[in-house]
Design an enzyme around this catalytic site. Structure first.
Site, short mmCIF file in Angstrom:
data_model
loop_
_atom_site.label_atom_id
_atom_site.label_comp_id
_atom_site.label_asym_id
_atom_site.label_seq_id
_atom_site.Cartn_x
_atom_site.Cartn_y
_atom_site.Cartn_z
NE ARG A 164 61.81 94.75 2.88
CZ ARG A 164 60.94 95.71 2.60
NH1 ARG A 164 59.63 95.50 2.78
NH2 ARG A 164 61.34 96.87 2.13
CG ASN A 224 61.26 95.54 6.54
OD1 ASN A 224 62.05 94.60 6.46
ND2 ASN A 224 61.45 96.70 5.92
#
Length: 207
Positions: A18, A36
């Site tokens: 990320r 996520n």
């Protein structure tokens, strides 16, 4: 303006994926989010120009330790303009803590590996330097031997020059002594001839 929704699967959670996506959108005219999913995947929604979005896909659909994107499904849509920035949507505190600990451990391991590689490279460089110094020492030894030979040759030349000087002096002295000896002999011969002529003249013999 375009929009894509993508789902990345593989080794994409707890490895800093990320953060990587966020970094690749930084200072770009791209808005949206990355988060996520509960099934171990990561969702990316991004809006921007089609050129920028395709470039972003190329930069995040990667297999580069510790990230390994095994599949990357994309859906293209028209932009809605609902996002003003690009952000990471975080999970609950415990999930984020575990992910950060895992990612930190991965980074530390990678740092150690890089340090070991750097040390190996340094050792190899030092070995090369040692070999180069050995070669330089060998070359210096050869130069010293050559200089010793040159000194020996110069000594021989000096000896030959000294012998030549002494020989010349001996020849000059011999010539001088020989010339003096011949001069003395000629003087004696002249005296004897003069005596003989005087004796013959007294005897009435004319020469």
């Amino acid at each position: 303006m375009k929009r894509f929704s993508a789902v990345a699967a593989g080794r994409v959670q707890r490895v800093g994926f990320r953060e990587h996506v966020y970094k690749e959108t930084f200072d770009k005219d791209i808005s949206g989010y990355v988060k996520n999913l509960n099934i171990g995947e990561v969702e990316i929604v991004a809006e921007g120009s089609e050129e920028d979005l395709r470039a972003l896909i190329n930069r995040i659909n990667i297999v580069r330790y510790p990230i390994a994107v095994k599949s990357f499904t994309i859906k293209w849509q028209e932009a809605t303009g609902e996002f003003t920035t690009f952000e990471i949507i975080r999970g609950d505190l415990q999930e984020e803590l575990f992910e950060r600990v895992d990612f930190a451990g991965t980074i530390m391991y990678q740092t150690l590996e890089n340090s070991e590689l750097n040390l190996k490279k340094q050792d190899q460089m030092l070995e090369k330097q040692d070999r180069m110094l050995d070669k330089q020492d060998q070359m210096l030894e050869k130069q010293d031997r050559m200089l010793d030979k040159q000194d020996q040759m110069l000594d021989k030349q000096d000896q030959m020059l000294q012998i030549g000087i002494e020989t010349k002096e001996e020849i000059v002295g011999l010539r001088r002594d020989t010339g003096k000896y011949l001069d003395d002999e000629f003087k004696e011969i002249k005296k004897e001839l003069a005596s003989i002529r005087g004796a013959l003249a007294r005897a009435g013999i004319q020469i």
